[in-house]
Design an enzyme around this catalytic site. Sequence first.
Site, PDB file in Angstrom:
ATOM      1  N   THR A  99       1.098  -1.148   0.126  1.00 21.56           N
ATOM      2  CA  THR A  99       0.014   0.082  -0.102  1.00 21.56           C
ATOM      3  C   THR A  99       0.992   1.355  -0.007  1.00 21.56           C
ATOM      4  O   THR A  99       0.711   2.102  -0.634  1.00 21.56           O
ATOM      5  CB  THR A  99      -1.060  -0.106   1.341  1.00 21.56           C
ATOM      6  OG1 THR A  99      -1.799  -0.922   1.139  1.00 21.56           O
ATOM      7  CG2 THR A  99      -1.839   1.262   1.226  1.00 21.56           C
TER       8      THR A  99
ATOM      9  N   GLN B   8       1.531 -10.416  -6.155  1.00 19.98           N
ATOM     10  CA  GLN B   8       1.383 -11.800  -6.160  1.00 19.98           C
ATOM     11  C   GLN B   8       2.470 -12.352  -6.914  1.00 19.98           C
ATOM     12  O   GLN B   8       2.371 -13.749  -7.119  1.00 19.98           O
ATOM     13  CB  GLN B   8      -0.118 -12.119  -6.707  1.00 19.98           C
ATOM     14  CG  GLN B   8      -1.129 -11.641  -5.721  1.00 19.98           C
ATOM     15  CD  GLN B   8      -1.170 -12.288  -4.476  1.00 19.98           C
ATOM     16  OE1 GLN B   8      -0.725 -13.499  -4.206  1.00 19.98           O
ATOM     17  NE2 GLN B   8      -1.719 -11.701  -3.423  1.00 19.98           N
TER      18      GLN B   8
ATOM     19  N   HIS C 191       4.925 -10.172   3.228  1.00 19.40           N
ATOM     20  CA  HIS C 191       4.040 -10.952   3.943  1.00 19.40           C
ATOM     21  C   HIS C 191       3.122 -11.904   3.180  1.00 19.40           C
ATOM     22  O   HIS C 191       2.727 -12.734   3.634  1.00 19.40           O
ATOM     23  CB  HIS C 191       3.021 -10.195   5.177  1.00 19.40           C
ATOM     24  CG  HIS C 191       1.941  -9.580   4.333  1.00 19.40           C
ATOM     25  ND1 HIS C 191       0.534 -10.026   4.305  1.00 19.40           N
ATOM     26  CD2 HIS C 191       1.509  -8.372   4.031  1.00 19.40           C
ATOM     27  CE1 HIS C 191      -0.347  -9.281   3.884  1.00 19.40           C
ATOM     28  NE2 HIS C 191       0.286  -8.144   3.449  1.00 19.40           N
TER      29      HIS C 191
ATOM     30  N   CYS D 107      -8.674  -7.444   2.106  1.00 20.53           N
ATOM     31  CA  CYS D 107      -9.289  -6.328   2.590  1.00 20.53           C
ATOM     32  C   CYS D 107     -10.572  -5.880   2.564  1.00 20.53           C
ATOM     33  O   CYS D 107     -11.278  -4.803   3.138  1.00 20.53           O
ATOM     34  CB  CYS D 107      -8.259  -5.463   1.710  1.00 20.53           C
ATOM     35  SG  CYS D 107      -6.474  -5.538   1.939  1.00 20.53           S
TER      36      CYS D 107
END
Length: 763
Positions: free
Chosen positions: A71, A187, A209, A334
């Site tokens: 982000t 990804q 992560h 999310c």
Amino acid sequence: MEIYLDANATTPVLAQARQAALAAMAEDFGNPSSIHSTGLKARALMDAVRQRAQRLLGTGGGKLLFLSGATEGIQTSVLSALSALRARRELGDRGAELLLYGATEHKAVPEALKHWNQLLGLNLDIQAIPVDRDGRHDLDFLRRHAARAGMVCTMAANNETGVISDLDGIEAALAGSTCFWMVDGVQALGKLSLRLAGRRIDYAPFSGHKLYAPKGIGLLYVREAAPFTPLMAGGGQEGSLRSGTENMSGIAALGAVLAALDDGRSFRDPATLERFRARLAEALQQAFPSLVFNAPLPLSLPTTLNFSVPGLSSKILLDLFDAADVRVSGGSACSAAKAQPSFVLQAMGLPDWQTASAVRLSFGPAVDEGFINEACARIRACGEALRDSCMSPGGTPAELGEGITRYVVDGACCWLIADLASRRAVVIDPLPELNERLAQTLLCQGLQLCAVLDTHSHGDHASSADALWAAAIAAGAPLAAVAAACERDALGWPLGQTQLSLGQQTLRRLALPGHTADSCAYLLSDAASESAVRVAFVGDTVMPGALGRSDFLVSEPLQFADSLRRLADAIGPQTLLAPGHDYDNRFATTLSAEAAAQPLLAGVLNGSLDAEAFAARKAALEQGLALTEYQTLACGARQDACAAAPQELDPAGLRVLLQQQPETIVIDVREPYEQRLSLTPDFDGRLRTPLLAMPLSRLINALPEWLALPAETPLVFFCRSGNRSAQAAAALRRLGHDAAYTLNGGLALWPQPSDALEGALYV
């Protein structure tokens, strides 16, 4: 053992990464900006990790920054590109008119574009790049708009479907454009070769992560000569490109993961991952024969499967898998809490049932053969549990679901009444989304469908009764074709009959014009005492917290008040009402509870409002009714929008309650298919009576008995997460039983055997 199949949301931390993080905290804890030996050691560690990442990602002369995650990387990229566009505009360059992003991008991308576009005063037109049925970008659209684009944002691989973008095709479509290009590489890390320096990619964010590093560490690639504006200003770390003391434990852990990519042992090769995915896909197809995959596997990451099962919502499937300790998701983590259809699948043009029932299964490249074996076994067990619960073809039910079962679709309720002795069943207020599921239930349980009834005609759509009859006949439900051939009126009631027999129960009809001219209630009574109504199926005449609206062309507003009085005379104040809509999950209500919450209803029943005054005040309430949260027509103006808050118990609080009040009733509201798959704690062995299993879908059957208990008798509800048990407890409190509790966090937070309170056991 938990089988974690939600790796696209996050991954566990690799053992080597944990060790590296702990070592960084204990030994190499220095500040890399310090010039003493401890600081220099930290700097050397950080530089080594950066060099390894640069080599693996092929960054060439580009920069690679450490930051908090994807982000922040997206925000920094968008800020940098849009700041450069504003500088161009100040120099008179007005060529950039558009900001483009893939229609299936993570929500962080369009939100960042919108934020910085507004904040920097550019006011450029933000448009989504369409995708095709396979989820790949429309390259013709890109070619048509590239010349006017200031920035283009695409993914390397989609987080929900795993679809791999045609980056070479996108690059070719951008030929000749001066736009900046950001590629979300989250990804792709560890799964795809991006060759960053070999493409014209300007920015590429990554998140640790998603590949076995801790949360809070990420990378941002910035092409050589690409404009850059720091998002974080301060002490000048990262070459003044990203200030703030570096996350050394996170960097060390990420470095260990990157090293594992090189060792040839920690991660499986692409061919092995494809074999693992094929085995999981086969297990899914065996468990759910009608399953469809929502993205083409040859175009997707070998670690991702996205699928839907006709007739089963994603919520049912998620609860099913979770009961078997298999962790999957309905899409992006999310947005999971919003429970909305997948916008990714909607952008791909998939039908509504697929977008609303999609499930994502994803695993990391570090899984092994034993993990896949167990995952496949659990998936097959989930299919067996569904079959044994009559929710999938081929099952042999362990027990029949006698009584009343509630089904809900977007706040609309459908009711199935089944009688065990006579094997007869009636459906009230059918919903088209449930036809196949209801037909399967009738077939599996050997039930004869006697009638499909609507409580009123529908102004905006046709009844799905005929479609349900057809589905039941097609499924081979007993005698469905014979019953379907009987003459029926517009609401499905068999002509010439005053009541329907369901073994020792009868169903009668009561006219209640108001919501519509033909609105009615169906009154369920014991055959031996027809005057004692057990449940009244009232459609939209009375709903929890609202009265059905009467402003339709087919409504009879001046008859509504008399209908309410007629209903009260027929059933009394405490008979359970089963509504046609239940937007707040209150399950059932009574005239007494509604009169206490709705002044209009109270006024009619106590005689203070006549028909005209009631109709006038009701019309005022119904002016300008907004759509529901499901974007459907609101069927009533709510006067009581707040549910009674349940009382929450943690495990320690439950122990105390069981000690002090051994008459406490503990109730499992999970559905049968969940109960078959999971262990249930015996709550410290303190229950004097067996645990009561009462699925939430059948809660109405037990409400009369519970409401007749002494007011001080505690009822403690539990489920998997605490959400459904909270709804059950709130419903009891609203109906007058204040001693209703929910186990906060449900079984998800109940102590496991290794860390349970003294005496806790699992059975």
